[in-house]
Design a protein around this motif. Structure first.
Motif, PDB file in Angstrom:
ATOM      1  N   THR A   1       0.846  -1.184   0.000  1.00 56.91           N
ATOM      2  CA  THR A   1       0.000   0.000   0.000  1.00 56.91           C
ATOM      3  C   THR A   1       0.887   1.242   0.000  1.00 56.91           C
ATOM      4  O   THR A   1       2.093   1.150   0.205  1.00 56.91           O
ATOM      5  CB  THR A   1      -0.901   0.030   1.249  1.00 56.91           C
ATOM      6  N   GLY A   2       0.284   2.396  -0.184  1.00 66.39           N
ATOM      7  CA  GLY A   2       1.046   3.644  -0.202  1.00 66.39           C
ATOM      8  C   GLY A   2       1.886   3.839   1.039  1.00 66.39           C
ATOM      9  O   GLY A   2       3.070   4.169   0.963  1.00 66.39           O
ATOM     10  N   ALA A   3       1.311   3.602   2.224  1.00 59.78           N
ATOM     11  CA  ALA A   3       2.034   3.785   3.482  1.00 59.78           C
ATOM     12  C   ALA A   3       3.136   2.740   3.639  1.00 59.78           C
ATOM     13  O   ALA A   3       4.242   3.064   4.082  1.00 59.78           O
ATOM     14  CB  ALA A   3       1.065   3.717   4.650  1.00 59.78           C
ATOM     15  N   GLU A   4       2.837   1.489   3.286  1.00 60.86           N
ATOM     16  CA  GLU A   4       3.845   0.424   3.388  1.00 60.86           C
ATOM     17  C   GLU A   4       5.000   0.691   2.433  1.00 60.86           C
ATOM     18  O   GLU A   4       6.163   0.563   2.811  1.00 60.86           O
ATOM     19  CB  GLU A   4       3.215  -0.937   3.060  1.00 60.86           C
TER      20      GLU A   4
ATOM     21  N   LYS B   1       5.950   3.569   1.175  1.00 56.15           N
ATOM     22  CA  LYS B   1       6.706   4.738   1.629  1.00 56.15           C
ATOM     23  C   LYS B   1       7.658   4.353   2.753  1.00 56.15           C
ATOM     24  O   LYS B   1       8.826   4.756   2.756  1.00 56.15           O
ATOM     25  CB  LYS B   1       5.748   5.834   2.090  1.00 56.15           C
ATOM     26  N   SER B   2       7.188   3.552   3.691  1.00 62.13           N
ATOM     27  CA  SER B   2       8.009   3.126   4.819  1.00 62.13           C
ATOM     28  C   SER B   2       9.206   2.298   4.353  1.00 62.13           C
ATOM     29  O   SER B   2      10.344   2.533   4.776  1.00 62.13           O
ATOM     30  CB  SER B   2       7.165   2.309   5.802  1.00 62.13           C
ATOM     31  N   VAL B   3       8.968   1.338   3.470  1.00 61.63           N
ATOM     32  CA  VAL B   3      10.055   0.493   2.966  1.00 61.63           C
ATOM     33  C   VAL B   3      11.051   1.330   2.171  1.00 61.63           C
ATOM     34  O   VAL B   3      12.269   1.199   2.347  1.00 61.63           O
ATOM     35  CB  VAL B   3       9.498  -0.670   2.113  1.00 61.63           C
ATOM     36  N   LEU B   4      10.559   2.204   1.309  1.00 64.77           N
ATOM     37  CA  LEU B   4      11.464   3.044   0.522  1.00 64.77           C
ATOM     38  C   LEU B   4      12.292   3.963   1.417  1.00 64.77           C
ATOM     39  O   LEU B   4      13.487   4.164   1.162  1.00 64.77           O
ATOM     40  CB  LEU B   4      10.678   3.857  -0.512  1.00 64.77           C
ATOM     41  N   ASN B   5      11.689   4.501   2.465  1.00 63.97           N
ATOM     42  CA  ASN B   5      12.440   5.344   3.400  1.00 63.97           C
ATOM     43  C   ASN B   5      13.557   4.562   4.072  1.00 63.97           C
ATOM     44  O   ASN B   5      14.680   5.060   4.209  1.00 63.97           O
ATOM     45  CB  ASN B   5      11.513   5.963   4.451  1.00 63.97           C
ATOM     46  N   ARG B   6      13.257   3.346   4.484  1.00 65.40           N
ATOM     47  CA  ARG B   6      14.284   2.508   5.121  1.00 65.40           C
ATOM     48  C   ARG B   6      15.416   2.198   4.144  1.00 65.40           C
ATOM     49  O   ARG B   6      16.595   2.236   4.508  1.00 65.40           O
ATOM     50  CB  ARG B   6      13.676   1.210   5.635  1.00 65.40           C
ATOM     51  N   LEU B   7      15.061   1.894   2.899  1.00 63.14           N
ATOM     52  CA  LEU B   7      16.085   1.580   1.902  1.00 63.14           C
ATOM     53  C   LEU B   7      16.924   2.808   1.563  1.00 63.14           C
ATOM     54  O   LEU B   7      18.144   2.707   1.392  1.00 63.14           O
ATOM     55  CB  LEU B   7      15.434   0.999   0.647  1.00 63.14           C
TER      56      LEU B   7
ATOM     57  N   ASP C   1      17.589  -4.894   7.122  1.00 62.99           N
ATOM     58  CA  ASP C   1      16.821  -5.969   7.751  1.00 62.99           C
ATOM     59  C   ASP C   1      15.372  -5.542   7.979  1.00 62.99           C
ATOM     60  O   ASP C   1      14.437  -6.287   7.692  1.00 62.99           O
ATOM     61  CB  ASP C   1      17.436  -6.373   9.089  1.00 62.99           C
ATOM     62  N   ARG C   2      15.175  -4.339   8.483  1.00 64.87           N
ATOM     63  CA  ARG C   2      13.816  -3.868   8.754  1.00 64.87           C
ATOM     64  C   ARG C   2      13.006  -3.724   7.471  1.00 64.87           C
ATOM     65  O   ARG C   2      11.810  -4.025   7.451  1.00 64.87           O
ATOM     66  CB  ARG C   2      13.855  -2.561   9.534  1.00 64.87           C
ATOM     67  N   ALA C   3      13.640  -3.276   6.406  1.00 63.88           N
ATOM     68  CA  ALA C   3      12.934  -3.190   5.126  1.00 63.88           C
ATOM     69  C   ALA C   3      12.542  -4.593   4.662  1.00 63.88           C
ATOM     70  O   ALA C   3      11.412  -4.819   4.220  1.00 63.88           O
ATOM     71  CB  ALA C   3      13.809  -2.501   4.077  1.00 63.88           C
ATOM     72  N   GLY C   4      13.461  -5.535   4.792  1.00 64.02           N
ATOM     73  CA  GLY C   4      13.169  -6.920   4.408  1.00 64.02           C
ATOM     74  C   GLY C   4      12.048  -7.516   5.229  1.00 64.02           C
ATOM     75  O   GLY C   4      11.146  -8.161   4.694  1.00 64.02           O
ATOM     76  N   PHE C   5      12.084  -7.298   6.549  1.00 63.59           N
ATOM     77  CA  PHE C   5      11.021  -7.808   7.413  1.00 63.59           C
ATOM     78  C   PHE C   5       9.671  -7.207   7.030  1.00 63.59           C
ATOM     79  O   PHE C   5       8.655  -7.895   7.016  1.00 63.59           O
ATOM     80  CB  PHE C   5      11.315  -7.523   8.884  1.00 63.59           C
ATOM     81  N   ALA C   6       9.654  -5.914   6.729  1.00 66.00           N
ATOM     82  CA  ALA C   6       8.394  -5.257   6.352  1.00 66.00           C
ATOM     83  C   ALA C   6       7.829  -5.857   5.068  1.00 66.00           C
ATOM     84  O   ALA C   6       6.619  -6.105   4.964  1.00 66.00           O
ATOM     85  CB  ALA C   6       8.600  -3.754   6.196  1.00 66.00           C
ATOM     86  N   ILE C   7       8.693  -6.113   4.114  1.00 65.84           N
ATOM     87  CA  ILE C   7       8.250  -6.694   2.842  1.00 65.84           C
ATOM     88  C   ILE C   7       7.724  -8.111   3.060  1.00 65.84           C
ATOM     89  O   ILE C   7       6.657  -8.480   2.572  1.00 65.84           O
ATOM     90  CB  ILE C   7       9.399  -6.676   1.810  1.00 65.84           C
ATOM     91  N   ILE C   8       8.459  -8.901   3.825  1.00 66.78           N
ATOM     92  CA  ILE C   8       8.043 -10.281   4.070  1.00 66.78           C
ATOM     93  C   ILE C   8       6.762 -10.324   4.891  1.00 66.78           C
ATOM     94  O   ILE C   8       5.858 -11.122   4.622  1.00 66.78           O
ATOM     95  CB  ILE C   8       9.182 -11.074   4.736  1.00 66.78           C
ATOM     96  N   ALA C   9       6.643  -9.460   5.900  1.00 65.94           N
ATOM     97  CA  ALA C   9       5.427  -9.433   6.713  1.00 65.94           C
ATOM     98  C   ALA C   9       4.214  -9.100   5.861  1.00 65.94           C
ATOM     99  O   ALA C   9       3.142  -9.702   6.022  1.00 65.94           O
ATOM    100  CB  ALA C   9       5.572  -8.423   7.847  1.00 65.94           C
ATOM    101  N   THR C  10       4.371  -8.167   4.944  1.00 64.79           N
ATOM    102  CA  THR C  10       3.271  -7.810   4.053  1.00 64.79           C
ATOM    103  C   THR C  10       2.909  -9.003   3.173  1.00 64.79           C
ATOM    104  O   THR C  10       1.730  -9.324   3.003  1.00 64.79           O
ATOM    105  CB  THR C  10       3.644  -6.602   3.179  1.00 64.79           C
ATOM    106  N   GLY C  11       3.916  -9.677   2.645  1.00 61.01           N
ATOM    107  CA  GLY C  11       3.668 -10.850   1.823  1.00 61.01           C
ATOM    108  C   GLY C  11       2.969 -11.958   2.593  1.00 61.01           C
ATOM    109  O   GLY C  11       2.030 -12.582   2.099  1.00 61.01           O
ATOM    110  N   LEU C  12       3.412 -12.195   3.837  1.00 56.53           N
ATOM    111  CA  LEU C  12       2.764 -13.219   4.657  1.00 56.53           C
ATOM    112  C   LEU C  12       1.317 -12.854   4.956  1.00 56.53           C
ATOM    113  O   LEU C  12       0.426 -13.711   4.897  1.00 56.53           O
ATOM    114  CB  LEU C  12       3.526 -13.418   5.967  1.00 56.53           C
TER     115      LEU C  12
END
Length: 93
Positions: A6-9, A11-17, A52-63
């Motif tokens: 989503t837009g918020a997710e 944005k959060s992942v891109l900010n971390r990266l 790591d946090r960006a990866g966790f966020a992506i995987i959590a969304t996928g799960l």
């Protein structure tokens, strides 16, 4: 399995990266300048945490999408995708 952030997710992942990208650039600069080892390692650890946090966020969304069925496909497809995502999650841990 296609991942939809989503837009918020997103944005959060891109900010971390982007943060990790800046920290890695900083580490390179620090090494070129011959900075203190402890400072370099501290910045490198910060970059690793951001990745790591960006990866966790992506995987959590996928799960979450996989478990709720938002990712589409059959139950078997979702189970296979969940198994793959679990393995990815463990590779980050």
């Amino acid at each position: 399995m296609e991942l939809e952030l989503t837009g918020a997710e997103l944005k959060s992942v891109l900010n971390r990266l982007r943060r990790a990208q800046g920290q890695i650039s900083g580490v390179i600069r620090m090494l070129e300048e011959g900075r203190d080892c402890e400072e370099v390692v501290t910045q490198l650890a910060a970059a690793a945490r951001a990745l790591d946090r960006a990866g966790f966020a992506i995987i959590a969304t996928g799960l979450r999408q996989c478990m709720t069925g938002d990712g589409g496909g059959t139950a078997g497809d979702r189970e296979e995708a969940r198994t793959r995502l679990e393995k990815l999650f463990l590779s980050l841990a």
